[in-house]
Motif scaffolding. Sequence first.
Motif, PDB file in Angstrom:
ATOM      1  N   ILE A  14       1.329  -4.613  -4.595  1.00 52.93           N
ATOM      2  CA  ILE A  14       1.117  -6.046  -4.479  1.00 52.93           C
ATOM      3  C   ILE A  14      -0.171  -6.424  -5.181  1.00 52.93           C
ATOM      4  N   VAL A  15      -0.372  -7.686  -5.355  1.00 47.85           N
ATOM      5  CA  VAL A  15      -1.563  -8.220  -6.005  1.00 47.85           C
ATOM      6  C   VAL A  15      -1.872  -7.425  -7.276  1.00 47.85           C
ATOM      7  N   ALA A  16      -0.895  -7.380  -8.167  1.00 40.50           N
ATOM      8  CA  ALA A  16      -0.987  -6.505  -9.332  1.00 40.50           C
ATOM      9  C   ALA A  16      -2.193  -6.823 -10.199  1.00 40.50           C
ATOM     10  N   THR A  17      -2.595  -8.067 -10.253  1.00 42.20           N
ATOM     11  CA  THR A  17      -3.727  -8.393 -11.112  1.00 42.20           C
ATOM     12  C   THR A  17      -5.020  -7.779 -10.611  1.00 42.20           C
ATOM     13  N   GLU A  22      -0.210  -1.967  -1.322  1.00 47.65           N
ATOM     14  CA  GLU A  22       0.121  -1.717   0.066  1.00 47.65           C
ATOM     15  C   GLU A  22       0.991  -0.478   0.105  1.00 47.65           C
ATOM     16  N   VAL A  23       0.837   0.352   1.119  1.00 45.15           N
ATOM     17  CA  VAL A  23       1.552   1.610   1.176  1.00 45.15           C
ATOM     18  C   VAL A  23       2.721   1.510   2.141  1.00 45.15           C
ATOM     19  N   LEU A 271     -10.802  -1.829  -3.079  1.00 45.00           N
ATOM     20  CA  LEU A 271     -11.282  -1.597  -1.723  1.00 45.00           C
ATOM     21  C   LEU A 271     -10.246  -1.946  -0.672  1.00 45.00           C
ATOM     22  N   ASN A 272      -9.059  -2.328  -1.097  1.00 40.19           N
ATOM     23  CA  ASN A 272      -7.977  -2.571  -0.145  1.00 40.19           C
ATOM     24  C   ASN A 272      -7.789  -1.324   0.718  1.00 40.19           C
ATOM     25  N   ILE A 276      -6.685   3.127  -3.173  1.00 39.98           N
ATOM     26  CA  ILE A 276      -7.530   4.263  -3.497  1.00 39.98           C
ATOM     27  C   ILE A 276      -8.781   3.755  -4.206  1.00 39.98           C
ATOM     28  N   ILE A 277      -9.946   4.320  -3.869  1.00 38.63           N
ATOM     29  CA  ILE A 277     -11.162   4.009  -4.617  1.00 38.63           C
ATOM     30  C   ILE A 277     -11.364   5.072  -5.691  1.00 38.63           C
TER      31      ILE A 277
END
Length: 442
Positions: A14-17, A22-23, A271-272, A276-277
């Motif tokens: 989600i929020v590709a930009t 989301e997993v 940081l969602n 992954i960071i």
Amino acid sequence: MKKYIFKILFFTSIVATLGSCEVEEFNDLNNAEVDVFEENLTRGDLQDLVGGILYSSRVRLGTYYDDCGVIGREYYRFSGSEPRFTGDLLGREGLILDNNTFYITGPWGARYRTVKNANLIIGFIEGQDLSALFTSAELSGTKGFLKTFIAYELLLNLNLTYDNGIRLDVDDENNLGPFVSRSAALTGIRVLLEEGANDLANGGAEFPYILSSGFDGFDTPSSFLQVNKAISARVAAYQGDYPAVLSFLDDSFLSLDGSTLNTGIFYNFSLNQTDIINPLFQAIDGLSSANARVAQPSFVTDAEVDDNRLEKVVELDEPLSQDDLEGNFALFRYETNISDIPIIRNEELILLYAEANININSTETVNALNIIRSSAELDPYTGPTDSASLTDEMLTQRRYSLFAEGHRWIDMRRFGRLDELPTDRPEDDVFSQFPIPLTENQ
């Protein structure tokens, strides 16, 4: 190969930009949630499944880059809880690489998981009539995108095991193909890229899904085809097929313009809480030997005066040390925990162009190297233009331009120069390859 490597893990993007994900985990091949993809794939499903590829392709990347960076003597990996970074990977006092530990089983399994998932999506596409939901061009473009990713993931695993080879045929987990030689693997990867290129060429105007911001500028079949050709150029260089390198570069996004060095595609991080960071980021304040990546000292001492690529490391107030290794410059290639990591970018393509021309058109090699040198605020190259001298200069520029991007060990190995890499303790060793993981049960 144990089946757990091929367990299906799909994630919803989600929020590709922003590149965040989301997993959502699906269980296995017999799960009804997965069966529905085989029978009734929707546009929303395809978005989710491609998002899963973008997620899984980043899993265990930090381990892969540490493998290449430590053995390639770009940097030390200090860890208070993991002595194998300064032991096994550097061959301390006769230690050898283990075939059943995290530094090979982790990245190896992650890359093959992405390969399996991409193959499954291709199977979903080819196994049902989707003409009411997708155009044939959209499906062709999707297969081209997935085949390119499969080829790239296979290449990363081959980079680790080298002459020990890899499996190319992994479609059927119950009937895996044999391990093939390095030469055969490179040939197979190149064939797969060519198949992907053909699919992308017939892929129409748009993909039927949104890609992350790491693909900005290369998020349509026609533009992503340039990425496919760029990766093909890297593979051809590994084969020593320099006419093919130049041919692939002609169709890639190569630009001999020093202002476009960072044009390319990248792994994104965020940081969602479900994303992954960047696994290579480290905060410089408070850095200690308990957890640090410290540049091998020669990266700084070998550099030309005023080379701005030394900004990829930061001088520490006090040296850090572990296991009789010491360094005073910390890795700072990635300045935040959401900095992108390159998959392939124009700076590498310019250097591939320089490499391919060494024995074809040395003037073009010098011109390309000077684009790199100018961007690093260095004077033009004035050295000899024989093959050996230009190869030395090209490898030096690759060392500094592609620092901590996973290339140095591979470059020195393919030019037969591993013995030129520094060893900091009398009995250290420079390994040429990892063993095949024990989990393969050959």
